[in-house]
Design a protein around this motif. Sequence first.
Motif, PDB file in Angstrom:
ATOM      1  N   THR A  73       0.833  -1.195   0.000  1.00  0.00           N
ATOM      2  CA  THR A  73       0.000   0.000   0.000  1.00  0.00           C
ATOM      3  C   THR A  73       0.870   1.249   0.000  1.00  0.00           C
ATOM      4  OG1 THR A  73      -0.120   0.060   2.411  1.00  0.00           O
ATOM      5  CG2 THR A  73      -1.827  -1.183   1.252  1.00  0.00           C
ATOM      6  N   GLY A  74       0.232   2.364  -0.228  1.00  0.00           N
ATOM      7  CA  GLY A  74       0.908   3.660  -0.183  1.00  0.00           C
ATOM      8  C   GLY A  74      -0.099   4.751   0.119  1.00  0.00           C
ATOM      9  N   THR A  75       0.339   5.746   0.878  1.00  0.00           N
ATOM     10  CA  THR A  75      -0.507   6.895   1.206  1.00  0.00           C
ATOM     11  C   THR A  75       0.335   8.145   1.037  1.00  0.00           C
ATOM     12  OG1 THR A  75      -1.657   5.547   2.866  1.00  0.00           O
ATOM     13  CG2 THR A  75      -2.017   7.945   2.926  1.00  0.00           C
ATOM     14  N   SER A  76      -0.105   9.052   0.203  1.00  0.00           N
ATOM     15  CA  SER A  76       0.690  10.250  -0.045  1.00  0.00           C
ATOM     16  C   SER A  76       0.472  11.274   1.065  1.00  0.00           C
ATOM     17  CB  SER A  76       0.325  10.864  -1.404  1.00  0.00           C
ATOM     18  OG  SER A  76      -0.989  11.394  -1.381  1.00  0.00           O
ATOM     19  N   TYR A  77       1.331  12.269   1.069  1.00  0.00           N
ATOM     20  CA  TYR A  77       1.289  13.318   2.094  1.00  0.00           C
ATOM     21  C   TYR A  77      -0.076  14.006   2.094  1.00  0.00           C
ATOM     22  CZ  TYR A  77       2.362  17.636   4.596  1.00  0.00           C
ATOM     23  OH  TYR A  77       2.337  18.674   5.479  1.00  0.00           O
ATOM     24  N   GLY A  78      -0.635  14.158   3.270  1.00  0.00           N
ATOM     25  CA  GLY A  78      -1.915  14.834   3.393  1.00  0.00           C
ATOM     26  C   GLY A  78      -3.110  13.977   3.020  1.00  0.00           C
TER      27      GLY A  78
ATOM     28  N   VAL B 200      -7.227   5.293  -5.031  1.00  0.00           N
ATOM     29  CA  VAL B 200      -8.444   5.923  -4.510  1.00  0.00           C
ATOM     30  C   VAL B 200      -8.059   7.308  -3.992  1.00  0.00           C
ATOM     31  CG1 VAL B 200     -10.355   5.796  -2.865  1.00  0.00           C
ATOM     32  CG2 VAL B 200      -9.417   3.690  -3.847  1.00  0.00           C
ATOM     33  N   GLY B 201      -8.824   8.314  -4.320  1.00  0.00           N
ATOM     34  CA  GLY B 201      -8.524   9.664  -3.851  1.00  0.00           C
ATOM     35  C   GLY B 201      -9.395  10.685  -4.556  1.00  0.00           C
ATOM     36  N   ARG B 202      -8.997  11.924  -4.425  1.00  0.00           N
ATOM     37  CA  ARG B 202      -9.718  13.018  -5.065  1.00  0.00           C
ATOM     38  C   ARG B 202      -8.894  13.534  -6.242  1.00  0.00           C
ATOM     39  NH1 ARG B 202     -11.819  15.889   0.561  1.00  0.00           N
ATOM     40  NH2 ARG B 202     -13.782  14.720   0.685  1.00  0.00           N
TER      41      ARG B 202
ATOM     42  N   ASN C 188      -8.030  13.961   1.750  1.00  0.00           N
ATOM     43  CA  ASN C 188      -9.162  13.160   2.235  1.00  0.00           C
ATOM     44  C   ASN C 188      -8.749  12.588   3.583  1.00  0.00           C
ATOM     45  OD1 ASN C 188     -11.505  11.728   2.500  1.00  0.00           O
ATOM     46  ND2 ASN C 188     -11.061  10.249   0.886  1.00  0.00           N
ATOM     47  N   PRO C 189      -8.849  13.376   4.649  1.00  0.00           N
ATOM     48  CA  PRO C 189      -8.282  13.001   5.954  1.00  0.00           C
ATOM     49  C   PRO C 189      -8.678  11.601   6.407  1.00  0.00           C
ATOM     50  CG  PRO C 189      -9.113  15.241   6.012  1.00  0.00           C
ATOM     51  CD  PRO C 189      -9.547  14.666   4.704  1.00  0.00           C
ATOM     52  N   GLY C 190      -7.658  10.855   6.847  1.00  0.00           N
ATOM     53  CA  GLY C 190      -7.876   9.518   7.370  1.00  0.00           C
ATOM     54  C   GLY C 190      -7.932   8.421   6.333  1.00  0.00           C
TER      55      GLY C 190
END
Length: 783
Positions: free
Chosen positions: A523-528, A547-549, A555-557
């Motif tokens: 997995t990966g989660t970018s800054y913010g 998944v994102g905007r 998209n907090p959390g």
Amino acid sequence: MAAYRTARMKKIKTAFIFAGLVLSALLIIDRVLPLSLPSQSDLFARVVVDRDGRPLRAFPDSKGVWRYAVELEEISPLYLDSLLTYEDRRFWYHLGLDPLAIFRAAFSNLKNGKVVSGGSTISMQVARLLHPHSKTIGGKLYQIFRTFQLEFHLSKKEILSLYCNIAPFGGTIEGVQAASYTYLNKPASELSHAEAALLAVLPQSPTRYRPDLHPQKAQQARDKVLERMVKLNVWPEALVQEAKLEAVYAHRRSPERHAPLLARKLISEAQKNKQLKSVISSTLDGELQRSLEDYLKYYIEGQAEKTSAAALVVDNRTQEVISYIGTADFGNPERFGHVDMVQAIRSPGSTLKPFLYALAFDQGLIHSHSLLSDTPQNWQEYRPGNFSGGFAGPVSATEALQRSLNIPAVSLLEKVGAKNFNAQLHNAGLKLQIPDNEANLSIILGGAGTSLEQLVQAYSLFAHGGQVHKLKYSRQPRETPTRFFVSQKAAWLTHTILRGVDRPGSVRAFSSLAMAKKMAWKTGTSYGFRDSWAIGVDRNYTIGVWVGRPDGTPNPGASGRSNAGPLLHAIADHLPDARLAIQQPDNIQQQSICWPLGTLESEQKKEHCHKRLKAWIIDDTVPPTGVTQQGSLLGNPYTYWLDTHTGKRVHSYCKTEQRVKNTVALWPASLEPWLAEKHRRHKQIPALSENCSQLVANFSGLQITALEEGSIFQSPVNMSTAPNIPLQASGGEGKQDWYVNGLYHHSAYAMNAASLQLKQKGEYQIVVSDESGNVDKVNIRYQ
């Protein structure tokens, strides 16, 4: 007699001249009034089809007409039999006009006092469709001229093929293939007897016989064709009676709109390469594509507003893309349904870490269970923390990768070299977009840009023995160069480690699959919290999910594990033979190693083995535990002299007569707060004898004061004020860096106090480190 012969020759000559003049005139007229034969680029709608030839997305021609190109060999013989039997029985033999049919139609019309039958052949109908004319004698003569012109220039098969592609079938539908998909939801190659008869008669009166508007009239017209087939002994009566039982339903399907963003991409590429055809064959699995489109739309409905998702599925056996979903809700402006997130450049978060570990394995820097330090470190004011908060202390390379710990990854990248790592990725086809084009340590934590397409292509190397193959979107054969990234053994080891990552528990609620088969995934989660990623790979498939905007807002959390992970595994549930392991290569085996030295147990003294582990070893190469950025300058094992009388440490300048050499295995200094008391340095290395001068290092450490391990804090009674706790430490050397739950808090010098306000209830890990690598930590709780 001679005069007779002369006159006869003159007549023959005159006839030849006249024939020549007529022929010349016809040739001139043919040149002046050429046939208006449509070109491929103008005639057909652009249709992108799946790997089985079923339409995914179609774009009408400039006039809004839907025509799907089809060859005669792709049309059911039942349709061709119905068409020719009902419309033009002598099509293969006449020269464009059928005198018998014309005479029959004229007799029938005179008998009935009105037009009840026409004598137009298939060739005449094609001529009229290409060159419309008035319903006058002049118009009919014009049609006959164009018919002869058509027969002169084209073969019978070409004329019949033209008819099958341009005949009107009601509204904006033209051609039997478009009609078959629109009214029957199947290709023209799969028509039944009843369906073939229906489509054969429909062009006679496309509006009156349209099955979606007038099903009863359409069925009556169809039955006339079926009766004709029996009357002329083309089909047996029993078969026709059975065909008549099929009802004609009032149904019309809208043009398919599947894989719209990939269709746009393929057509754009074809135009760019000047290879635009009416039908573009893709590699997509149509059934899978439709199923996943529905699922992603359903899945995204449970996400926050403005959220979209994208997915890419590759068959590793062929490197063909079998599903391409660039947006979860195409056309929905609230979810940016027009933006292709498979191609969009975004921060990859931690998804690049497997490539770094694979390179480190290949270069012999680490093995699967090398001792790494997850402790506070900084690199010229760069102080990364961990996504989950807090530091784990001593971890194996396997645990560090599975838990996606940041500090070990940055430390490892420092050894591999950020520029070298970026160059290796670039050579493998993963071209990072980096600010100022200057690779630095932050790229391993997402400080760069890439796309889902590039990530999926790169991840497939773990199924291909460390080699990267270009993704295929089209069934057209082409040579695809192979790029080397790492050895087969390093690829297999990295894949095996990632197979040990547990599937998100939230998925188990709606999946009954046994967990015996596991997919390697990261997995990966970018800054913010702007991007959530999950990439999975097994023997047969590589799957990528984002998944994102699309507008880049946070998209907090929303993390990769919580948002993208469940979607990844749900997609894998749709795939046959998913989650199969990759075959283990030769020259890689498990052996016992020991911490802290990291080398084989069989090559160490028993007292040096503090913790035993099973590690995967490549080519019998067992790299020892490396020195971290803030590691000790002491050798390891560390050798010292012991005064046998006092039990204290001595050196050559000490006044003692009895001494012996001793060795101990040391853990990295930064790990001291996480070690059992017996493994800490002050317990392993005796204090220096009073008879010795201080010429060697002492082992006085850094210590947090005013806070004790396990302290519990509460707000004052009847007050909502959050407690402030002091942050102060003694000992150590130089500047101190303080971290709270893995995130940098502030810097200070020894005994300079600061404070921390506990704003949220829960566990807090307080860590301090100094310039020599000394570390101390305490865990407290606010309740």
